[in-house]
Design a protein around this motif. Structure first.
Motif, PDB file in Angstrom:
ATOM      1  N   ASP A  40      -3.621   0.156  11.710  1.00 19.34           N
ATOM      2  CA  ASP A  40      -4.031   1.561  11.566  1.00 19.34           C
ATOM      3  C   ASP A  40      -3.402   2.186  10.318  1.00 19.34           C
ATOM      4  N   LEU A  41      -2.129   1.892  10.102  1.00 20.72           N
ATOM      5  CA  LEU A  41      -1.451   2.420   8.915  1.00 20.72           C
ATOM      6  C   LEU A  41      -2.068   1.862   7.633  1.00 20.72           C
ATOM      7  N   ILE A  42      -2.423   0.594   7.647  1.00 24.88           N
ATOM      8  CA  ILE A  42      -3.092  -0.009   6.488  1.00 24.88           C
ATOM      9  C   ILE A  42      -4.383   0.749   6.205  1.00 24.88           C
ATOM     10  N   THR A  43      -5.150   1.011   7.262  1.00 28.37           N
ATOM     11  CA  THR A  43      -6.388   1.771   7.105  1.00 28.37           C
ATOM     12  C   THR A  43      -6.094   3.144   6.502  1.00 28.37           C
ATOM     13  N   PHE A  44      -5.067   3.829   7.018  1.00 23.82           N
ATOM     14  CA  PHE A  44      -4.706   5.153   6.508  1.00 23.82           C
ATOM     15  C   PHE A  44      -4.324   5.090   5.031  1.00 23.82           C
ATOM     16  N   PHE A  45      -3.472   4.139   4.654  1.00 18.71           N
ATOM     17  CA  PHE A  45      -2.990   4.086   3.277  1.00 18.71           C
ATOM     18  C   PHE A  45      -4.058   3.635   2.291  1.00 18.71           C
TER      19      PHE A  45
ATOM     20  N   LEU B 230       0.825  -1.217   0.000  1.00 19.38           N
ATOM     21  CA  LEU B 230       0.000   0.000   0.000  1.00 19.38           C
ATOM     22  C   LEU B 230       0.855   1.262   0.000  1.00 19.38           C
ATOM     23  N   MET B 231       2.015   1.186   0.635  1.00 16.37           N
ATOM     24  CA  MET B 231       2.914   2.337   0.698  1.00 16.37           C
ATOM     25  C   MET B 231       3.691   2.528  -0.602  1.00 16.37           C
ATOM     26  N   GLY B 232       3.582   1.577  -1.508  1.00 17.98           N
ATOM     27  CA  GLY B 232       4.247   1.719  -2.797  1.00 17.98           C
ATOM     28  C   GLY B 232       5.700   1.316  -2.794  1.00 17.98           C
ATOM     29  N   ASN B 233       6.042   0.269  -2.046  1.00 14.43           N
ATOM     30  CA  ASN B 233       7.445  -0.143  -2.007  1.00 14.43           C
ATOM     31  C   ASN B 233       7.985  -0.556  -3.371  1.00 14.43           C
ATOM     32  N   THR B 234       7.128  -1.037  -4.258  1.00 11.48           N
ATOM     33  CA  THR B 234       7.600  -1.342  -5.609  1.00 11.48           C
ATOM     34  C   THR B 234       8.034  -0.059  -6.282  1.00 11.48           C
ATOM     35  N   SER B 235       7.246   0.984  -6.084  1.00 11.35           N
ATOM     36  CA  SER B 235       7.614   2.286  -6.629  1.00 11.35           C
ATOM     37  C   SER B 235       8.915   2.771  -6.006  1.00 11.35           C
ATOM     38  N   MET B 236       9.082   2.506  -4.709  1.00 14.05           N
ATOM     39  CA  MET B 236      10.302   2.925  -4.033  1.00 14.05           C
ATOM     40  C   MET B 236      11.518   2.252  -4.664  1.00 14.05           C
TER      41      MET B 236
ATOM     42  N   THR C  78      -6.993   5.222   2.461  1.00 15.78           N
ATOM     43  CA  THR C  78      -7.766   6.456   2.300  1.00 15.78           C
ATOM     44  C   THR C  78      -7.197   7.264   1.132  1.00 15.78           C
ATOM     45  N   PRO C  79      -7.974   8.219   0.603  1.00 17.94           N
ATOM     46  CA  PRO C  79      -7.442   9.081  -0.468  1.00 17.94           C
ATOM     47  C   PRO C  79      -6.153   9.819  -0.049  1.00 17.94           C
ATOM     48  N   THR C  80      -6.118  10.304   1.179  1.00 24.68           N
ATOM     49  CA  THR C  80      -4.920  11.004   1.657  1.00 24.68           C
ATOM     50  C   THR C  80      -3.732  10.052   1.761  1.00 24.68           C
ATOM     51  N   GLY C  81      -3.972   8.859   2.265  1.00 23.90           N
ATOM     52  CA  GLY C  81      -2.904   7.867   2.366  1.00 23.90           C
ATOM     53  C   GLY C  81      -2.382   7.461   1.001  1.00 23.90           C
ATOM     54  N   LYS C  82      -3.300   7.297   0.037  1.00 17.41           N
ATOM     55  CA  LYS C  82      -2.888   6.950  -1.331  1.00 17.41           C
ATOM     56  C   LYS C  82      -2.064   8.075  -1.945  1.00 17.41           C
ATOM     57  N   LYS C  83      -2.480   9.311  -1.690  1.00 14.60           N
ATOM     58  CA  LYS C  83      -1.716  10.442  -2.221  1.00 14.60           C
ATOM     59  C   LYS C  83      -0.342  10.491  -1.577  1.00 14.60           C
ATOM     60  N   TYR C  84      -0.298  10.311  -0.260  1.00 12.19           N
ATOM     61  CA  TYR C  84       0.987  10.314   0.452  1.00 12.19           C
ATOM     62  C   TYR C  84       1.929   9.284  -0.168  1.00 12.19           C
TER      63      TYR C  84
END
Length: 161
Positions: free
Chosen positions: A108-113, A37-43, A115-121
């Motif tokens: 909690d972080l999974i829930t955040f990521f 969800l945090m985009g580690n592939t992108s990282m 959300t639209p804000t988490g996806k943008k982050y």
């Protein structure tokens, strides 16, 4: 230097191995979900692109007339290696998330990521970091001589020249 690096790698592997044993399967699964969800592939791709850029700049300093064909071949080789080993990055970071976050915090972080804000982050974090790197490099170039002069003055106070 090589001995130091090998010793450091061995210590890190041991530390990760010991901390990895404490992770429950459910927490490990959730950490891996979080990393996706945090985009580690992108990282990994961003890191590959950064390393390619840095390597090409260095090689162009060594070989100013480096042909584009060779530049492309070097870029592709470096990128391929990094992407091949990118899954290891997740495995190496899982113990860090286990160390610094409880299972509930991971959830909690999974829930955040999600959300639209988490996806943008997640989507802007690594491009933003890419923009920060040259700023930090420029700042470092500016303050390094100042810090070096100040350090020299301190050494002189104690009789070192």
């Amino acid at each position: 230097m090589r001995i130091f690096v090998n010793a450091l790698i061995t210590i890190l592997i041991c530390a990760i191995s010991f901390s990895a044993q404490a992770i429950t399967p459910a927490k490990e699964k959730d950490i891996k979900t979080l990393l996706v969800l945090m985009g580690n592939t992108s990282m990994a791709e961003e890191m590959a692109n950064s390393m390619v850029t840095i390597s090409i700049v260095q090689e162009k300093k060594r070989y100013p007339n480096l042909p584009k064909k060779v530049e492309y071949a070097l870029s592709q080789a470096i990128y391929d290696v990094i992407m091949k080993y990118a899954p290891e990055l997740d495995e190496l970071t899982v113990p860090l998330y286990d160390k610094y976050y409880t299972h509930k915090e991971i959830l909690d972080l999974i829930t955040f990521f999600k959300t639209p804000t988490g996806k943008k982050y997640a989507s802007v974090l690594y491009p933003m970091m890419q923009e920060i790197i040259p700023i930090v490099q420029q700042w470092t170039e500016k303050i390094t001589p100042i810090a070096a002069k100040r350090a020299e003055q301190e050494l002189e106070k104690y009789g070192y020249k």
